[in-house]
Design an enzyme around this catalytic site. Structure first.
Site, PDB file in Angstrom:
ATOM      1  N   LYS A 238       7.719   9.803  -8.601  1.00 46.52           N
ATOM      2  CA  LYS A 238       8.301  10.840  -7.743  1.00 46.52           C
ATOM      3  C   LYS A 238       9.775  10.571  -7.434  1.00 46.52           C
ATOM      4  O   LYS A 238      10.418  11.354  -6.744  1.00 46.52           O
ATOM      5  CB  LYS A 238       7.496  11.023  -6.460  1.00 46.52           C
ATOM      6  CG  LYS A 238       7.501   9.893  -5.477  1.00 46.52           C
ATOM      7  CD  LYS A 238       6.634  10.267  -4.260  1.00 46.52           C
ATOM      8  CE  LYS A 238       6.703   9.243  -3.154  1.00 46.52           C
ATOM      9  NZ  LYS A 238       6.108   7.955  -3.504  1.00 46.52           N
TER      10      LYS A 238
ATOM     11  N   LYS B 128       7.582   1.180   1.905  1.00 43.60           N
ATOM     12  CA  LYS B 128       8.287   0.265   1.003  1.00 43.60           C
ATOM     13  C   LYS B 128       9.698   0.733   0.694  1.00 43.60           C
ATOM     14  O   LYS B 128      10.630  -0.071   0.677  1.00 43.60           O
ATOM     15  CB  LYS B 128       7.522   0.105  -0.311  1.00 43.60           C
ATOM     16  CG  LYS B 128       6.208  -0.622  -0.207  1.00 43.60           C
ATOM     17  CD  LYS B 128       5.545  -0.764  -1.564  1.00 43.60           C
ATOM     18  CE  LYS B 128       5.300   0.570  -2.220  1.00 43.60           C
ATOM     19  NZ  LYS B 128       4.395   1.439  -1.449  1.00 43.60           N
TER      20      LYS B 128
ATOM     21  N   LYS C  35       0.828  -1.201   0.000  1.00 48.73           N
ATOM     22  CA  LYS C  35       0.000   0.000   0.000  1.00 48.73           C
ATOM     23  C   LYS C  35       0.870   1.264   0.000  1.00 48.73           C
ATOM     24  O   LYS C  35       1.917   1.305   0.630  1.00 48.73           O
ATOM     25  CB  LYS C  35      -0.898  -0.005   1.235  1.00 48.73           C
ATOM     26  CG  LYS C  35      -1.776   1.221   1.422  1.00 48.73           C
ATOM     27  CD  LYS C  35      -2.607   1.091   2.681  1.00 48.73           C
ATOM     28  CE  LYS C  35      -3.389   2.363   2.958  1.00 48.73           C
ATOM     29  NZ  LYS C  35      -2.503   3.493   3.303  1.00 48.73           N
TER      30      LYS C  35
ATOM     31  N   ASP D 208      -0.034   0.237  -4.569  1.00 48.85           N
ATOM     32  CA  ASP D 208      -0.835  -0.937  -4.872  1.00 48.85           C
ATOM     33  C   ASP D 208      -0.729  -1.247  -6.364  1.00 48.85           C
ATOM     34  O   ASP D 208      -0.385  -0.398  -7.175  1.00 48.85           O
ATOM     35  CB  ASP D 208      -2.293  -0.636  -4.475  1.00 48.85           C
ATOM     36  CG  ASP D 208      -3.181  -1.868  -4.475  1.00 48.85           C
ATOM     37  OD1 ASP D 208      -2.677  -2.947  -4.805  1.00 48.85           O
ATOM     38  OD2 ASP D 208      -4.356  -1.724  -4.131  1.00 48.85           O
TER      39      ASP D 208
END
Length: 281
Positions: free
Chosen positions: A39, A13, A8, A126
């Site tokens: 980004k 992450k 998510k 996701d």
């Protein structure tokens, strides 16, 4: 070995990926981390900066691949972890998955993939389209980062569905899940009882992990100056050891959305009811 890290959005992450990459390097592996987010901040804690992206470089070279050298797109990070940022199209235009494909194409033309023991793809949020599922086309293993929350586990379930789908045509397994910022694990345990999959590690809610992201450093770099942080590094070293051992992995069979909603909601409701009954005694 190629590993794709999913989870998510905002679950941590990139911070997790960077620390795993350093842990693998500490175990003697030559590692390349590829950030797959428009980004382009996946490798921030490895390099301490926002490095130029593949798309930036291709545009500067007018998309002449033959004019690009490895040093134009691969940047050295902490502990000799090499870093690449795919970048992406402007907001609202183009497909980020296409950019991932172009990144892999370029790195293959540069023979870069042959130089590394482990390549780690850190993928945006996701899996909501085939584009951002693209790294699964190249990975041997996927790792899902989640927490003990409702939304993160729903995202994990959608990622599990993507892994199952990709495994039909690719040699892909789920290595396991990482519970991140997780002081409790009751919902995680409930989920994996319904959708069996290995747990690689449960990383507690540790403020220094958040601080490391702000400072643009991995926990390993911070621990060089603060020995009290070395215990945090052990979580990532444990994950690295399991990756190096080439886990058997699984092809998960995801839950249907309504079934998962009922499973997790009823678990919450039952838990609250039991707590109310205890409080009334």
């Amino acid at each position: 070995m190629k590993i794709a890290v999913y989870g998510k959005g905002g679950i941590g992450k990139s911070t997790t990926s960077c620390n795993i990459s350093v842990a693998l390097a500490q175990r003697g592996k030559k590692v390349l981390q590829i950030g797959c987010d428009p980004k382009h901040d996946s490798t921030f804690t490895l390099t301490g900066s926002l490095i130029p992206t593949i798309i930036d470089t291709l545009q500067a070279k007018d998309y002449h691949y033959e004019d690009i050298w490895p040093e134009d797109v691969i940047y050295a990070g902490f502990n000799n972890v090499d870093c690449v940022e795919a970048g992406g199209p402007p907001a609202g235009a183009g497909c980020g998955g296409y950019v991932v494909g172009e990144t892999v194409k370029l790195l293959k033309e540069l023979n870069a993939f042959d130089e590394y023991d482990i390549i780690l793809f850190d993928v945006l949020g996701d899996v909501v389209c085939g584009g951002f599922a693209a790294p699964l086309n190249y990975a041997n293993y996927c790792i899902i980062v989640t927490d003990n929350g409702f939304d993160a586990l729903f995202a994990a379930n959608r990622i599990a569905a993507s892994i199952r789908e990709k495994s039909r045509t690719h040699n892909l397994k789920l290595a396991g899940i990482i519970g991140n910022r997780t002081s409790q694990r009751d919902l995680i345990d409930k989920y994996i009882s319904h959708v069996p999959m290995p747990i690689l590690e449960i990383v507690p809610l540790i403020e220094d992990i958040r601080i490391s992201r702000i400072q643009g450093k991995t926990l390993f770099e911070m621990s060089k100056h603060n020995v009290n942080l070395r215990y945090v590094c052990n979580y990532y070293l444990n994950i690295a050891d399991q990756i190096i051992a080439q886990p058997e992995g699984v092809v998960p069979k995801e839950s249907q959305d309504r079934d998962l909603f009922n499973l997790l909601s009823n678990f919450y409701l039952t838990g609250e009811k039991n707590q109310l009954e205890l409080n009334s005694l």
